[in-house]
Design a protein around this motif. Structure first.
Motif, PDB file in Angstrom:
ATOM      1  N   ASP A  30       7.074   9.054  -0.784  1.00  0.00           N
ATOM      2  CA  ASP A  30       7.789   9.305  -2.034  1.00  0.00           C
ATOM      3  C   ASP A  30       7.583  10.738  -2.518  1.00  0.00           C
ATOM      4  N   LEU A  31       6.533  11.380  -2.029  1.00  0.00           N
ATOM      5  CA  LEU A  31       6.158  12.709  -2.481  1.00  0.00           C
ATOM      6  C   LEU A  31       5.548  13.477  -1.326  1.00  0.00           C
ATOM      7  N   VAL A  32       5.959  14.736  -1.165  1.00  0.00           N
ATOM      8  CA  VAL A  32       5.332  15.641  -0.204  1.00  0.00           C
ATOM      9  C   VAL A  32       4.774  16.829  -0.978  1.00  0.00           C
ATOM     10  N   VAL A  33       3.491  17.105  -0.783  1.00  0.00           N
ATOM     11  CA  VAL A  33       2.841  18.230  -1.444  1.00  0.00           C
ATOM     12  C   VAL A  33       2.499  19.285  -0.398  1.00  0.00           C
ATOM     13  N   PRO A  35       3.077  -5.582  -5.037  1.00  0.00           N
ATOM     14  CA  PRO A  35       2.738  -6.918  -5.540  1.00  0.00           C
ATOM     15  C   PRO A  35       3.084  -7.980  -4.498  1.00  0.00           C
ATOM     16  N   SER A  36       2.228  -8.975  -4.372  1.00  0.00           N
ATOM     17  CA  SER A  36       2.478 -10.049  -3.427  1.00  0.00           C
ATOM     18  C   SER A  36       3.617 -10.937  -3.924  1.00  0.00           C
ATOM     19  N   ALA A  37       4.170 -11.732  -3.014  1.00  0.00           N
ATOM     20  CA  ALA A  37       5.236 -12.656  -3.402  1.00  0.00           C
ATOM     21  C   ALA A  37       4.751 -13.620  -4.475  1.00  0.00           C
ATOM     22  N   LEU A  94       8.180  -3.041 -10.112  1.00  0.00           N
ATOM     23  CA  LEU A  94       7.585  -2.348  -8.976  1.00  0.00           C
ATOM     24  C   LEU A  94       7.995  -3.004  -7.665  1.00  0.00           C
ATOM     25  N   ALA A  95       7.974  -4.329  -7.633  1.00  0.00           N
ATOM     26  CA  ALA A  95       8.389  -5.034  -6.419  1.00  0.00           C
ATOM     27  C   ALA A  95       9.840  -4.722  -6.081  1.00  0.00           C
ATOM     28  N   ARG A  96      10.692  -4.661  -7.086  1.00  0.00           N
ATOM     29  CA  ARG A  96      12.108  -4.372  -6.855  1.00  0.00           C
ATOM     30  C   ARG A  96      12.280  -2.935  -6.354  1.00  0.00           C
ATOM     31  N   GLU A  97      11.535  -2.007  -6.943  1.00  0.00           N
ATOM     32  CA  GLU A  97      11.636  -0.595  -6.531  1.00  0.00           C
ATOM     33  C   GLU A  97      11.218  -0.422  -5.081  1.00  0.00           C
ATOM     34  N   ILE A  98      10.137  -1.070  -4.677  1.00  0.00           N
ATOM     35  CA  ILE A  98       9.674  -0.946  -3.299  1.00  0.00           C
ATOM     36  C   ILE A  98      10.668  -1.595  -2.339  1.00  0.00           C
TER      37      ILE A  98
END
Length: 272
Positions: free
Chosen positions: A18-21, A220-222, A264-268
Motif C-alpha cells: 500500500d506504501l513504498v518509502v 480481521p478473521s471471518a 477494514l475487511a471490506r477494504e482488504i
C-alpha cells in the motif's frame, strides 16, 4: 527501499504494498546521499502517475534526513517543485520540526517518525502540528536505544502512547514499525499480533516477503467480521442495549469498533 538502489524501486512497487518509502536517511551512506537524492527525486517525479503505480495503487513517500542534519535542506530543496509530495520525516521531536519542513515544502504531506523519549512525550503536539501532517509512526530501533530497552515488552507503553496520540489527533490507527529480521516469520507474526492488540493497523516491511504475513495478521478473521456485522445489525434493530444469542451484552458504545472491523475487511477484500 534504500534510495541508493534505484534498480529496485520498480520491484518494490510491483510487490503490491500500500506504501513504498524511498529512504535517504539511515539506509544510505553519507558518501552516497547526493546521488541517492537525485535518483529518488527523479524517480518519484517521473512515476507518480504511470500505469504501474495506477495498477498497484501504492502511495509513495520519501524519507528525508533528520532535522538538524546537514543534508535535510538539500533534500527539501530537491522536492520543493513536486506537487503533493509525501515526506517521511525522521526523529521529529516537536511541532516546530514539522513546521520547519512545511515552510520549505508547503505542498507536502508529512508522516512524522517519533524516535526519542522527548518526541514520545510530545506525540500529541506533533500529531496536531498541522493539517498537512497525515500520520505519525514510531522509529523503534532508535527509540529502543534511547529508552535502554530490549524486546516488545519495553516498547509496549510507547506503542500504546503513539496509538492514543494518533487517534486523539484524528489521524486514525497508525502502522507499526518494521520487524528487522527478514527470515523470522514467527517473530514477525508474534509482534504483529502484539501491535494489533494495541490498536495498530498494518506495518512497514523491509522486504516483499514480509508483506503476506503482515496482511494476514492485520486482516480481521471471518469470525470477527461476522461477529461485528451481527452486533451492528442487532444494535440497529434494537436501538439500544441488546443481548446477542451467544450471551454478549452490547450497547452503542461498541458501534465504532465493529464498523472499523467490517470496513477494514471490506477494504482488504477490494485490494487489487
Amino acid at each position: 527501499m534504500p534510495a541508493n538502489r534505484p534498480e529496485r524501486f520498480g520491484k518494490a512497487v510491483a510487490a503490491g504494498p500500500d506504501l513504498v518509502v524511498l529512504d535517504l536517511e539511515d539506509a544510505v551512506p553519507v558518501e552516497a546521499k547526493a546521488a541517492a537524492r537525485e535518483s529518488a527525486v527523479e524517480w518519484i517525479a517521473a512515476h507518480q502517475d504511470v500505469e504501474l503505480l495506477e495498477r498497484a495503487h501504492p502511495r509513495l513517500e520519501l524519507r528525508v534526513n533528520a532535522p538538524g542534519t546537514p543534508w535535510l535542506a538539500d533534500d527539501l530543496a530537491a522536492v520543493a517543485a513536486i506537487p503533493e509530495i509525501r515526506l517521511r520525516v525522521p526523529k521529529v521531536e516537536s511541532a516546530a520540526d514539522v513546521h520547519r519542513v512545511l515552510e520549505q515544502v508547503p505542498s507536502a504531506q508529512i508522516t512524522a517518525l517519533i524516535e526519542s523519549p522527548l518526541g514520545l512525550e510530545r506525540a500529541f503536539e506533533i500529531a496536531t502540528a498541522d493539517p498537512r501532517l497525515v500520520a505519525v509512526a514510531l522509529g523503534e530501533a532508535d527509540l529502543r536505544s534511547s529508552l535502554g530497552v530490549d524486546g516488545s515488552e519495553g516498547l509496549a507503553w510507547a506503542r500504546g502512547r503513539l496509538v492514543s496520540a494518533s487517534r486523539a489527533a484524528g489521524l486514525g490507527a497508525p502502522m507499526m514499525s518494521v520487524h528487522a529480521r527478514v527470515d523470522d516469520v514467527d517473530g514477525l507474526r508474534q509482534t504483529c499480533a502484539e501491535g494489533r492488540a494495541l490498536g495498530f493497523v498494518g506495518r512497514m516491511a523491509i522486504h516483499p516477503r514480509q508483506l503476506a504475513t503482515i496482511v494476514e495478521c492485520f486482516t480481521p478473521s471471518a469470525v470477527q467480521v461476522a461477529a461485528a456485522a451481527e452486533l451492528l445489525a442487532a444494535l440497529d434493530a434494537a436501538g439500544g442495549v441488546v443481548v446477542l444469542p451467544d450471551g454478549r451484552m452490547v450497547d452503542p458504545a461498541m458501534i465504532g469498533r465493529a464498523r472499523e472491523v467490517v470496513a477494514l475487511a471490506r477494504e482488504i477484500e477490494l485490494r487489487p
